[in-house]
Design an enzyme around this catalytic site. Structure first.
Site, PDB file in Angstrom:
ATOM      1  N   ASP A  49       0.849  -1.186   0.000  1.00  0.00           N
ATOM      2  CA  ASP A  49       0.000   0.000   0.000  1.00  0.00           C
ATOM      3  C   ASP A  49       0.891   1.243   0.000  1.00  0.00           C
ATOM      4  O   ASP A  49       1.896   1.315   0.722  1.00  0.00           O
ATOM      5  CB  ASP A  49      -0.921  -0.004   1.227  1.00  0.00           C
ATOM      6  CG  ASP A  49      -2.078   0.985   1.073  1.00  0.00           C
ATOM      7  OD1 ASP A  49      -3.228   0.536   0.963  1.00  0.00           O
ATOM      8  OD2 ASP A  49      -1.817   2.212   1.063  1.00  0.00           O
ATOM      9  N   ILE A  50       0.515   2.233  -0.794  1.00  0.00           N
ATOM     10  CA  ILE A  50       1.323   3.446  -0.930  1.00  0.00           C
ATOM     11  C   ILE A  50       1.274   4.310   0.335  1.00  0.00           C
ATOM     12  O   ILE A  50       2.147   5.158   0.543  1.00  0.00           O
ATOM     13  CB  ILE A  50       0.840   4.238  -2.171  1.00  0.00           C
ATOM     14  CG1 ILE A  50       1.937   5.138  -2.724  1.00  0.00           C
ATOM     15  CG2 ILE A  50      -0.434   5.021  -1.885  1.00  0.00           C
ATOM     16  CD1 ILE A  50       1.624   5.726  -4.093  1.00  0.00           C
TER      17      ILE A  50
ATOM     18  N   ASN B  91     -12.802  -3.195   2.650  1.00  0.00           N
ATOM     19  CA  ASN B  91     -13.725  -2.061   2.637  1.00  0.00           C
ATOM     20  C   ASN B  91     -14.635  -2.211   1.420  1.00  0.00           C
ATOM     21  O   ASN B  91     -14.160  -2.433   0.311  1.00  0.00           O
ATOM     22  CB  ASN B  91     -12.943  -0.750   2.542  1.00  0.00           C
ATOM     23  CG  ASN B  91     -12.050  -0.521   3.743  1.00  0.00           C
ATOM     24  OD1 ASN B  91     -12.394  -0.886   4.862  1.00  0.00           O
ATOM     25  ND2 ASN B  91     -10.887   0.081   3.526  1.00  0.00           N
TER      26      ASN B  91
ATOM     27  N   GLY C 201     -15.814   2.668   3.372  1.00  0.00           N
ATOM     28  CA  GLY C 201     -14.461   3.201   3.276  1.00  0.00           C
ATOM     29  C   GLY C 201     -13.726   2.817   2.000  1.00  0.00           C
ATOM     30  O   GLY C 201     -12.519   3.059   1.878  1.00  0.00           O
ATOM     31  N   GLN C 202     -14.453   2.219   1.047  1.00  0.00           N
ATOM     32  CA  GLN C 202     -13.786   1.840  -0.214  1.00  0.00           C
ATOM     33  C   GLN C 202     -13.556   3.075  -1.071  1.00  0.00           C
ATOM     34  O   GLN C 202     -14.475   3.879  -1.284  1.00  0.00           O
ATOM     35  CB  GLN C 202     -14.634   0.817  -0.981  1.00  0.00           C
ATOM     36  CG  GLN C 202     -13.907   0.239  -2.191  1.00  0.00           C
ATOM     37  CD  GLN C 202     -14.696  -0.879  -2.880  1.00  0.00           C
ATOM     38  OE1 GLN C 202     -15.851  -1.168  -2.524  1.00  0.00           O
ATOM     39  NE2 GLN C 202     -14.077  -1.520  -3.859  1.00  0.00           N
TER      40      GLN C 202
ATOM     41  N   HIS D  60     -10.258  -5.609  -3.469  1.00  0.00           N
ATOM     42  CA  HIS D  60      -8.957  -5.806  -2.831  1.00  0.00           C
ATOM     43  C   HIS D  60      -9.153  -6.145  -1.369  1.00  0.00           C
ATOM     44  O   HIS D  60     -10.149  -5.756  -0.756  1.00  0.00           O
ATOM     45  CB  HIS D  60      -8.063  -4.568  -2.961  1.00  0.00           C
ATOM     46  CG  HIS D  60      -8.681  -3.297  -2.463  1.00  0.00           C
ATOM     47  ND1 HIS D  60      -9.568  -2.565  -3.209  1.00  0.00           N
ATOM     48  CD2 HIS D  60      -8.551  -2.628  -1.295  1.00  0.00           C
ATOM     49  CE1 HIS D  60      -9.948  -1.494  -2.527  1.00  0.00           C
ATOM     50  NE2 HIS D  60      -9.345  -1.518  -1.346  1.00  0.00           N
TER      51      HIS D  60
ATOM     52  N   HIS E 176      -6.950  -5.764   2.226  1.00  0.00           N
ATOM     53  CA  HIS E 176      -5.775  -5.233   2.915  1.00  0.00           C
ATOM     54  C   HIS E 176      -5.243  -6.309   3.856  1.00  0.00           C
ATOM     55  O   HIS E 176      -6.012  -6.886   4.626  1.00  0.00           O
ATOM     56  CB  HIS E 176      -6.147  -4.020   3.778  1.00  0.00           C
ATOM     57  CG  HIS E 176      -6.702  -2.850   3.038  1.00  0.00           C
ATOM     58  ND1 HIS E 176      -5.992  -1.690   2.827  1.00  0.00           N
ATOM     59  CD2 HIS E 176      -7.917  -2.636   2.461  1.00  0.00           C
ATOM     60  CE1 HIS E 176      -6.741  -0.815   2.167  1.00  0.00           C
ATOM     61  NE2 HIS E 176      -7.911  -1.367   1.941  1.00  0.00           N
TER      62      HIS E 176
HETATM   63  P1  AMP Z   1      -9.736   1.290   0.024  1.00  0.00           P
HETATM   64  O1  AMP Z   1      -9.944   2.514   0.847  1.00  0.00           O
HETATM   65  O2  AMP Z   1     -10.069   0.021   0.741  1.00  0.00           O
HETATM   66  O3  AMP Z   1     -10.392   1.397  -1.343  1.00  0.00           O
HETATM   67  O4  AMP Z   1      -8.169   1.173  -0.187  1.00  0.00           O
HETATM   68  C1  AMP Z   1      -7.469   1.702  -1.257  1.00  0.00           C
HETATM   69  C2  AMP Z   1      -6.026   1.659  -0.871  1.00  0.00           C
HETATM   70  O5  AMP Z   1      -5.231   1.845  -2.022  1.00  0.00           O
HETATM   71  C3  AMP Z   1      -5.604   2.757   0.126  1.00  0.00           C
HETATM   72  O6  AMP Z   1      -5.098   2.157   1.319  1.00  0.00           O
HETATM   73  C4  AMP Z   1      -4.525   3.529  -0.631  1.00  0.00           C
HETATM   74  O7  AMP Z   1      -3.472   3.965   0.200  1.00  0.00           O
HETATM   75  C5  AMP Z   1      -4.065   2.511  -1.659  1.00  0.00           C
HETATM   76  N1  AMP Z   1      -3.482   3.070  -2.870  1.00  0.00           N
HETATM   77  C6  AMP Z   1      -3.948   4.095  -3.620  1.00  0.00           C
HETATM   78  N2  AMP Z   1      -3.158   4.296  -4.693  1.00  0.00           N
HETATM   79  C7  AMP Z   1      -2.164   3.372  -4.612  1.00  0.00           C
HETATM   80  C8  AMP Z   1      -1.021   3.063  -5.420  1.00  0.00           C
HETATM   81  N3  AMP Z   1      -0.744   3.751  -6.551  1.00  0.00           N
HETATM   82  N4  AMP Z   1      -0.210   2.061  -5.031  1.00  0.00           N
HETATM   83  C9  AMP Z   1      -0.471   1.368  -3.890  1.00  0.00           C
HETATM   84  N5  AMP Z   1      -1.535   1.595  -3.103  1.00  0.00           N
HETATM   85  C10 AMP Z   1      -2.365   2.589  -3.449  1.00  0.00           C
END
Ligand code: AMP
Ligand code: ZN
Length: 114
Positions: free
Chosen positions: A32-33, A87, A93-94, A100, A102
C-alpha cells in the site's frame, strides 16, 4: 476484463508502478502506498471486479486471493496475527473500486475499527 480508468487494473498491467510482493494465477499483491501498519499489503484479483462480493461470484478467484493473502502474511512474518480488511462501498471506506483485501500486521490492531 480490465477497466481503462481503474488504478489497480493499471498496476496489474504494469503501466503504473507498484512494489509487488507476491503473485499467483489469479491475484497480485503489492505494498500500500500509504501504509497504516508496519506491514500493509493489498491483494487484488487480476481481473477487474468492483468488490469482494462480486469476486465471490468466481469462487476459484476468491479462494486464490485469500490463499495469496495468507502466503503474504506468512512471508511478512506475521506469525503473531494480522488483519484482513475488505472495505466495501463508500460508507465502508472503499476508495478504489477494484476488489482488494488489505493485509495489515506488525502491530496490535484496535477494535472496533474506525
Ligand atoms: P480502500 O480505501 O479500501 O479502497 O483502499 C485503497 C487503498 O489503495 C488505500 O489504502 C490507498 O493507500 C491505496 N493506494 C492508492 N493508490 C495506490 C497506489 N498507486 N499504489 C499502492 N496503493 C495505493
Ligand atoms: Zn480494475
Amino acid at each position: 476484463m480490465s477497466a481503462p480508468t481503474c488504478l489497480f487494473c493499471k498496476i496489474v498491467a504494469g503501466t503504473i508502478p507498484a512494489t509487488l510482493v507476491a503473485e499467483s494465477d489469479h491475484s497480485v499483491a503489492f505494498r500500500d502506498i500509504d501504509p497504516q501498519a508496519p506491514s500493509h499489503v493489498l491483494v487484488i484479483p487480476r481481473r477487474h471486479v468492483q468488490n469482494v462480493g462480486e469476486l465471490a461470484e468466481h469462487p476459484a478467484r476468491l479462494a486464490d486471493l485469500f490463499r495469496l493473502a495468507a502466503r503474504v502474511a506468512d512471508e511478512e512474518g506475521l506469525d503473531r496475527g494480522y488483519r484482513l480488511v475488505a472495505n466495501t462501498g463508500s460508507e465502508g471506506g472503499q476508495v478504489v473500486f477494484h476488489a482488494h483485501v488489505h493485509v495489515l500486521g506488525g502491530r496490535r490492531m484496535g477494535w472496533p475499527p474506525g
